[in-house]
Design an enzyme around this catalytic site. Structure first.
Site, PDB file in Angstrom:
ATOM      1  CG  HIS A 362      18.917-103.349  12.096  1.00 38.86           C
ATOM      2  ND1 HIS A 362      20.207-103.795  12.170  1.00 38.86           N
ATOM      3  CD2 HIS A 362      18.964-102.100  11.585  1.00 38.86           C
ATOM      4  CE1 HIS A 362      21.006-102.853  11.692  1.00 38.86           C
ATOM      5  NE2 HIS A 362      20.275-101.817  11.328  1.00 38.86           N
ATOM      6  CD  GLU A 603      26.798 -96.553   9.192  1.00 34.54           C
ATOM      7  OE1 GLU A 603      26.035 -96.835  10.116  1.00 34.54           O
ATOM      8  OE2 GLU A 603      26.557 -96.842   8.018  1.00 34.54           O
ATOM      9  CG  ASP A 627      26.772-100.068  12.340  1.00 31.60           C
ATOM     10  OD1 ASP A 627      26.840-101.143  12.950  1.00 31.60           O
ATOM     11  OD2 ASP A 627      25.985 -99.863  11.405  1.00 31.60           O
ATOM     12  CB  CYS A 674      20.676 -90.682  11.411  1.00 30.62           C
ATOM     13  SG  CYS A 674      21.932 -91.671  10.609  1.00 30.62           S
TER      14      CYS A 674
HETATM   15  C1  PEP Z   1      23.813 -96.497  12.677  1.00 25.62           C
HETATM   16  O1  PEP Z   1      24.641 -97.396  12.541  1.00 25.62           O
HETATM   17  O2  PEP Z   1      23.854 -95.652  13.587  1.00 25.62           O
HETATM   18  C2  PEP Z   1      22.702 -96.367  11.728  1.00 25.62           C
HETATM   19  C3  PEP Z   1      21.898 -95.336  11.770  1.00 25.62           C
HETATM   20  O3  PEP Z   1      22.536 -97.386  10.859  1.00 25.62           O
HETATM   21  P1  PEP Z   1      21.867 -98.795  11.250  1.00 25.62           P
HETATM   22  O4  PEP Z   1      21.396 -98.700  12.668  1.00 25.62           O
HETATM   23  O5  PEP Z   1      20.756 -99.030  10.300  1.00 25.62           O
HETATM   24  O6  PEP Z   1      23.006 -99.729  11.085  1.00 25.62           O
HETATM   25 MG    MG Z   2      24.703 -98.497  10.637  1.00 22.51          MG
END
Ligand code: PEP
Ligand code: MG
Length: 754
Positions: A362, A603, A627, A674
C-alpha cells in the site's frame, strides 16, 4: 550456539565498514568453533578472481594480496558448486591448489561454506584445522546458518565499502543496490531516515553543531525518565515489597550512572546527536556484558538496554527542533507508512525508499497516487548509514545509488528531463478520448484515497474515480471517525469529483493495512481477518460508513459503492442486507438520496470462479488484480523475497481475469479493473482486448495508458491477446508484447524491470 549466532549478527549490525564486518565474523568464528584458522574469501566477478579478504590463522600480511582464479582450488570449487565442502585432508584432495605465502601448509581439515545472496555466491567462509578430521555436523550447521544470516550485510557492505574487491570496483556507476521498483520515476535528493521509537538499532548518525544544546536535550531526557521511574515506584508503593522498591531506585541510579551519561555525553561532544550517541553507549555496554557467561551479569545488560530505551523513547518523542526535512527529501525507513509520509511537507518530498514491502504494497500504491518515485524491498541495505547522503531512487528499475558520482547523476538528470518532455507531449492527449484506432472506447478512471482537493486538481481524466480507498482516511486517525465526520469527508470527495462518478470502496483494513486502533496479531494476516470479514464482524462499522456515504451523496448522485475481498456469496448476501437496511433507514429521512449502484471486488480466486454468480446479484464487477494476483500465485504482495514471482503477466493471472470478464459480459454487467495492472501499459492493452470497459489506475499512469490504447487497433489488441493467452511462460507473454510495442513506436514505455 543460537546465542552465539545472535550475538555475532548483533555485533555485525553495529559495524561501520566492511573491514569491521569481516574482522568481527572471522574473529567470532575462530573463538566459537574448535578451529585453527577462519578466513573469508570474496568473489571479484569483474576480474573472475577470489580474494582472501580476511583471515585469522593464515598469513595476515599476505591477505588482501592473495588473488587467484575464481574456479581454482577448494575455495573455487565451493564457489562454482555453491555447496559446502567438508574434507579431512585438503592437501590430499585433487582440487587443492597450493598457494605460496598464504601459510596454510600446516592445515589439513577444510570446511568451506558459500555466502549466497539473491542466488549469487558473494564469498566463502573457510575454517581449517591442523588435525586430519572431518568437521562435526554442529560446526557445519553453525557456519551454514551464520553464512545465511550474514549474506545481506555482506552484500551491502561489499558494494559500498570494499576498497579491495578489485580495480573495477572503482567504476562507481556500477555501485547501486538492486531492490524493487515501487512507484515509477526518478528522484535525486537527500536521504532522511525515519525509524520507530521501538527500533533503537535503526537510529542514524547525525552531525550536530550546537553541542551544548544537544547535551542539555539528553540530560533533560534522563531526568524525565528518572522522574517517571520514581512516579512508578510511588504508584506501586502499596503493592511492592521493599526489595522491589529498591529495584526502581537502582534503575534511577543506572539512568544517571557514569556508564550511560558520561559515555553518551562524550559521544555528543564528538559531534553526533543524542539519539545516536546513546545508541552507541548502550551497544558498547550490552556487547561487553553479553560476553560474560554469568547469567546474573547478563541480565544487567538487559537493564541497561531497558533504561537506555526509555531515554531513547523520550528523545524520540520530543522531536529535536534541529530536525528539518531536506529540500528534496527521500524518505528512507524500514517500513514507510501513510503517517510518516504525511509528516513531510508535500513540497519537500521527492522519493521513498522502504526496506519492506514491494510493488503492490500500500505504501507503493500511495506513492504512485501521489506521483512520488519509490523503491521498495531495500532489505539488503543498511538504512541508517545513508541518512543525510545524496541519494538517487530509481523507481523504474528499483535501484538506489548512494552518493552517486557525477556521471550517474548526469545520466539520471537527463532521464528526468526526458520524462518531463514526455509528460508534456502526453499532455497533448489530455482532451482526446481513450479510444483505439478503430474506434473502441474505454473509460480511464483514477484510483484515489487522498483527500479530494489535492487529488482532483491534478486529475488527468474526466471519467471519474474507479476506486476510492476509504481505509486511508481511517488509517491516519487515532480512533474511528464518527458518522458525521465521515459524512463530511465523503461529501468533500464526492463534491470535488462531481459530476464524475466515484466508486467508493467500503473499509478494507487488515492484511497489510492495520488500523492502529484495531490491533490484530495474526500469523498470516493476508489470509486472515481483513476486508469484508472485518466489516461483517463489526456491522456497526460498516453500517455507520454506509449511512455516512449515502448522506454524503445527497444532491450529488455520483456515488457507487463496492465491497472488497469477498470469498463467497454468503458474504455478499450479508453485506447487501446491511446495505439495504442502511439505505432504507437513511431514505426515511432523506427520500431524495439516489440509490447507488452496488458492485463487488473480485480479488480472491474463489470469487473469480464464482464471478458469474456475483455478477447476477450486483450492478458491476471490479477486479482487484493486486490481491487476485497475490492469491492466484500464492505470492505475498509485500514480500520482497518473492517479488520476482509476483507477475501480473503470468498467463495464469491473465486467464483468470479473462474468466471474470467473460462472466461479466455474459450477465451484461460492466467490468472494471482497479488493481495496479490497469496502469501498466502492456497489461492495460490486454485488458481492453478482453472486454474490460474501464481501467482505474494511479493518476500518473493515465496519459501513458491512453497513448497505448490510441496506438493500437482493437483488432490488433485482440490478436495479441489471443497469442498471449496460449503462452505458458511469463517471458513469452512479455516478449510478444515488447515486440508489438516496439513496432508501434512505444518502446519508451517499456520501463518495467521484469
Ligand atoms: C486490489 O487488490 O487490486 C485492490 C485494488 O485493492 P488493494 O490494492 O487496496 O488491496
Ligand atoms: Mg485488494
Amino acid at each position: 550456539m543460537l546465542d552465539v549466532l545472535r550475538r555475532i549478527v548483533q555485533e555485525v549490525n553495529t559495524a561501520r565498514d566492511f573491514n569491521q564486518v569481516l574482522t568481527i565474523v572471522v574473529d567470532k568464528i575462530k573463538k566459537s568453533l574448535p578451529v585453527d584458522a577462519a578466513s573469508f574469501y570474496l568473489t571479484d566477478r569483474e576480474n573472475n578472481q577470489l580474494v582472501l579478504r580476511k583471515t585469522d590463522g593464515l598469513n595476515d600480511d599476505a591477505a588482501e594480496n592473495i588473488r587467484f582464479p575464481i574456479d581454482e582450488g577448494l575455495v573455487g570449487y565451493v564457489v562454482s558448486t555453491a555447496e559446502t565442502l567438508n574434507i579431512p585432508s585438503a592437501k590430499l584432495d585433487s582440487r587443492y591448489k597450493y598457494l605460496p605465502n598464504i601459510g596454510e601448509d600446516k592445515y589439513n581439515a577444510f570446511l568451506g561454506v558459500p555466502v549466497i545472496y539473491q542466488r549469487k555466491v558473494l564469498g566463502v567462509l573457510v575454517v581449517q584445522r591442523t588435525e586430519e578430521t572431518r568437521f562435526r555436523e554442529e560446526s557445519v550447521a553453525f557456519l551454514i546458518t551464520l553464512s545465511s544470516q550474514l549474506a545481506g550485510a555482506i552484500a551491502h557492505w561489499r558494494l559500498y565499502n570494499d576498497t579491495n574487491a578489485g580495480p573495477d570496483q572503482e567504476h562507481h556507476s556500477e555501485k547501486y543496490f538492486s531492490c524493487i521498483a515501487g512507484a515509477p520515476g526518478v528522484a535525486i535528493g537527500t536521504a532522511y531516515v525515519v525509524y520507530s521509537s521501538s527500533d533503537f538499532d535503526a537510529v542514524p548518525d547525525r552531525k550536530i553543531t550546537d553541542i551544548d544544546f544537544e547535551i542539555n536535550v539528553f540530560k533533560e531526557a534522563v531526568e524525565k525518565v528518572c522522574e517517571e521511574l520514581k512516579q512508578m515506584r510511588e504508584r506501586l508503593a502499596d503493592i511492592l515489597l521493599s526489595e522491589d522498591h529498591a529495584l526502581f531506585d537502582a534503575y534511577v541510579l543506572l539512568a544517571r550512572s557514569e556508564t550511560l551519561v558520561n559515555g553518551t555525553i562524550e559521544r555528543i561532544r564528538k559531534g553526533n546527536w543524542a539519539q545516536a550517541a546513546l545508541r552507541d553507549t548502550i551497544r558498547e555496554h550490552t556487547i561487553k556484558f553479553d560476553k560474560i557467561q554469568d547469567e546474573y551479569m547478563r541480565e544487567r545488560a538487559d537493564d541497561i538496554r531497558e533504561i537506555g530505551l526509555r531515554i531513547f523513547r523520550k528523545l524520540h518523542s520530543e522531536k529535536s527542533p534541529a530536525i528539518k526535512y531536506p529540500k528534496r527529501t527521500i524518505l528512507v525507513g524500514e517500513e514507510i507508512g501513510a503517517t510518516q509520509l504525511a509528516e513531510v511537507p508535500s513540497k519537500r518530498i521527492a522519493g521513498i525508499i522502504s526496506a519492506r514491502g514491494s510493488n503492490s504494497s500500500h505504501v507503493a500504491i500511495l506513492a504512485r497516487a501521489m506521483g512520488i518515485p519509490a523503491v521498495m524491498g531495500a532489505s539488503n541495505v543498511s538504512l541508517g548509514w545513508m541518512d543525510q547522503c545524496e541519494v538517487i531512487a530509481d523507481g523504474y528499475q528499483g535501484r538506489i545509488y548512494v552518493q552517486p558520482p557525477a556521471i550517474v547523476k548526469t545520466e539520471y538528470s537527463r532521464l528526468i528531463k526526458e520524462e518531463s518532455l514526455l509528460k508534456k507531449e502526453l499532455r497533448g492527449l489530455r482532451n482526446l478520448p481513450a479510444e483505439t484506432s478503430d474506434g473502441f472506447k474505454v473509460a480511464l478512471m483514477v484510483n484515489s484515497g487522498l483527500l479530494a482537493d489535492e487529488a482532483i486538481s491534478h486529475s488527468e481524466t474526466e471519467d471519474g474515480v474507479g476506486l476510492y480507498r476509504t481505509e486511508f482516511l481511517f488509517m491516519v486517525r487515532e480512533s474511528f471517525p464518527s458518522e458525521s465526520e465521515q459524512q463530511e469527508m465523503y461529501h468533500k470527495i464526492l463534491k470535488a469529483y462531481a459530476p464524475m462518478s466515484v466508486n467508493i470502496r467500503t473499509i478494507d483494513v487488515g492484511g497489510d493495512k492495520p488500523l492502529p486502533y484495531l490491533p490484530v496479531a495474526e500469523d498470516n494476516p493476508s489470509l486472515g481477518w481483513r476486508g469484508i470479514r472485518v466489516a461483517l464482524d463489526h456491522p456497526d462499522i460498516l453500517v455507520t460508513q454506509i449511512k455516512a456515504l449515502l448522506k454524503a451523496s445527497l444532491g450529488l448522485n455520483n456515488m457507487n459503492i463496492m465491497f472488497p475481498m469477498l470469498s463467497n456469496l454468503d458474504e455478499l448476501d450479508e453485506a447487501q442486507a446491511l446495505y439495504e437496511n442502511a439505505l432504507y433507514e437513511v431514505k426515511l429521512k432523506h427520500p431524495d438520496i439516489a440509490t447507488p449502484k452496488v458492485g463487488v471486488m473480485i480479488e480472491v480466486p474463489s470469487a473469480m470462479l464464482l464471478a458469474e454468480s456475483f455478477a447476477k446479484r450486483v450492478d458491476f464487477l471490479s477486479i482487484g488484480s493486486n490481491d487476485l494476483t497475490q492469491y492466484l500465485l500464492a505470492v505475498d504482495r509485500n514480500n520482497p523475497r518473492v517479488a520476482k514471482l509476483y507477475d501480473t503477466l503470468n498467463p495464469a493471472v491473465l486467464r483468470g481475469i479473462k474468466l471474470v470478464v467473460d462472466a461479466g459480459v455474459k450477465q451484461a454487467k460492466p467490468v472494471c479493473v482497479c488493481g495496479e495492472m490497469a496502469g501498466d501499459p502492456i497489461a492495460a492493452l490486454l485488458l481492453v482486448a478482453m472486454g474490460v470497459g474501464s481501467l482505474s489506475m494511479a493518476n500518473s499512469n493515465i496519459a501513458r495508458v491512453k497513448w497505448v490504447i490510441r496506438s493500437f487497433s482493437y483488432k490488433k489488441a485482440r490478436y495479441l491477446l489471443e497469442q498471449v493467452l496460449v503462452q505458458e511462460h511469463c517471458h513469452q507473454v512479455r516478449s510478444i508484447m515488447y515486440h508489438a510495442f516496439e513496432e508501434a513506436g512505444l518502446a519508451s514505455l517499456l520501463h518495467s524491470g521484469k
